[in-house]
Design a protein around this motif. Sequence first.
Motif, short mmCIF file in Angstrom:
data_model
loop_
_atom_site.label_atom_id
_atom_site.label_comp_id
_atom_site.label_asym_id
_atom_site.label_seq_id
_atom_site.Cartn_x
_atom_site.Cartn_y
_atom_site.Cartn_z
N ARG A 324 52.33 56.14 31.16
CA ARG A 324 50.96 56.56 30.90
C ARG A 324 50.79 57.22 29.54
O ARG A 324 49.66 57.38 29.05
N ASN A 325 51.91 57.63 28.92
CA ASN A 325 51.86 58.24 27.59
C ASN A 325 52.07 57.24 26.47
O ASN A 325 52.08 57.60 25.30
N GLY A 326 52.23 55.96 26.83
CA GLY A 326 52.43 54.93 25.82
C GLY A 326 53.87 54.71 25.44
O GLY A 326 54.16 53.96 24.49
N LEU A 327 54.84 55.30 26.16
CA LEU A 327 56.25 55.09 25.87
C LEU A 327 56.70 53.78 26.51
O LEU A 327 56.53 53.57 27.71
N LYS A 328 57.25 52.90 25.71
CA LYS A 328 57.72 51.63 26.25
C LYS A 328 58.99 51.86 27.06
O LYS A 328 59.95 52.46 26.58
N VAL A 329 58.98 51.37 28.30
CA VAL A 329 60.12 51.59 29.18
C VAL A 329 60.82 50.29 29.56
O VAL A 329 61.92 50.31 30.12
N PHE A 330 60.18 49.16 29.28
CA PHE A 330 60.80 47.88 29.66
C PHE A 330 60.26 46.79 28.75
O PHE A 330 59.07 46.76 28.42
N GLU A 331 61.16 45.88 28.34
CA GLU A 331 60.75 44.71 27.54
C GLU A 331 61.67 43.55 27.87
O GLU A 331 62.89 43.71 27.91
#
Length: 382
Positions: A324-331
């Motif tokens: 929700r803070n815009g931190l990418k956690v998966f790609e």
Amino acid sequence: MKEILYILALLSTTGLAAQTALYNSGNIRIHEEGQLGFHTDLINDSTFDENLGLAGFYGVVPLTVSGAFIPLFFDVELANDNGVLLQVGLDNANNTNFISGDFLTPRNQSDVTYNFLPDAFYVGEGNFSKVNGYAEVISQQNFTFPIGDNQQLRPLILNSEGVNPSAKCAYFLEDPNNPTSFNEGFDTENRPRDMGAISTVEFWRLVGNVSSTISISWNERSNMGALTDDISTIIPVGWNKSTGRWERLGEGGAVGDLDQGFVVSAPFIPDNYEILTFGALGEPTDILDLDNYLITPNGDGLNDFLTIPELDQSPNNILRIYDRNGLKVFEKRNYVNEFNGFSNVDNMVITREKGLPIGIYFYIVSMEDLNLDFQGFLYLSR
């Protein structure tokens, strides 16, 4: 050492006409301060690479350089209004003086080039004298290719992050969709949704394996008004060999007006792209809604993984998940139902080994096969 020159009269296949040529089958050498002027064809069937002095190509009759060996000249001068056709490459070790006429190479044979060796440079290039076909640079980092077509000089400026063992380039006044010099076309409609029109007037081919930026320029003949009415949207684009579609090579920043200007690319590997030309930025990519998802990775066989059925239609895709803070956690590229609540991105995720915290996450899917982009939410519970 005695120098041997053979002047032969070469009969045409009809036997009705004759064409003279300088035929090298022994040892020819141009000594320092020496000059050798060609007013006839050169057939080079032996080594011709220990030259100093000047080799000039003169006259008004079109000339040809052919044979089994590439000649290497120190200084070269071109003053032949009808040009010199290279059927074998030609090496230049020092200076090329373009006065009139072109060095011509076959555009469907990139192995035949006019070659600028490590310390080579040139002067005098222009619309009336240049390399009309492929030019190559050897062991140089930055270089402006003096290339063009029958009518105009259309240079490409190469600035590389390291020395190029070899880089070669040619200009084509052809429609990429139906080029005469290639066995395939490069569909200008096969482009991302956020890219506008692509030039159908001209393109360049650049070969090299060192990360580089390029600068290419346009003029009135380029018809940039067919792409855009705003030069700030002009971008360099390239046909990616692996994906088989056009890609951006920069974010704009063009200089000039619609009749004359230039644009500089971001760094890229030339060998990853078949051809390069101008494109325009399109409208912002549409973001369409997909479903929102519930993920409960507790091993009960229900909703353990994020499953997006629509991706069956687009195996060439990219999934990105953010907190929700815009931190990418998966790609994941070419995603096939792998996400089960654990991060695969090297970032500030806490307690990575225990899985991501319960909560709402935001996802973006790019379906590259279909030129579509989607966004949505997923709720992670345990």
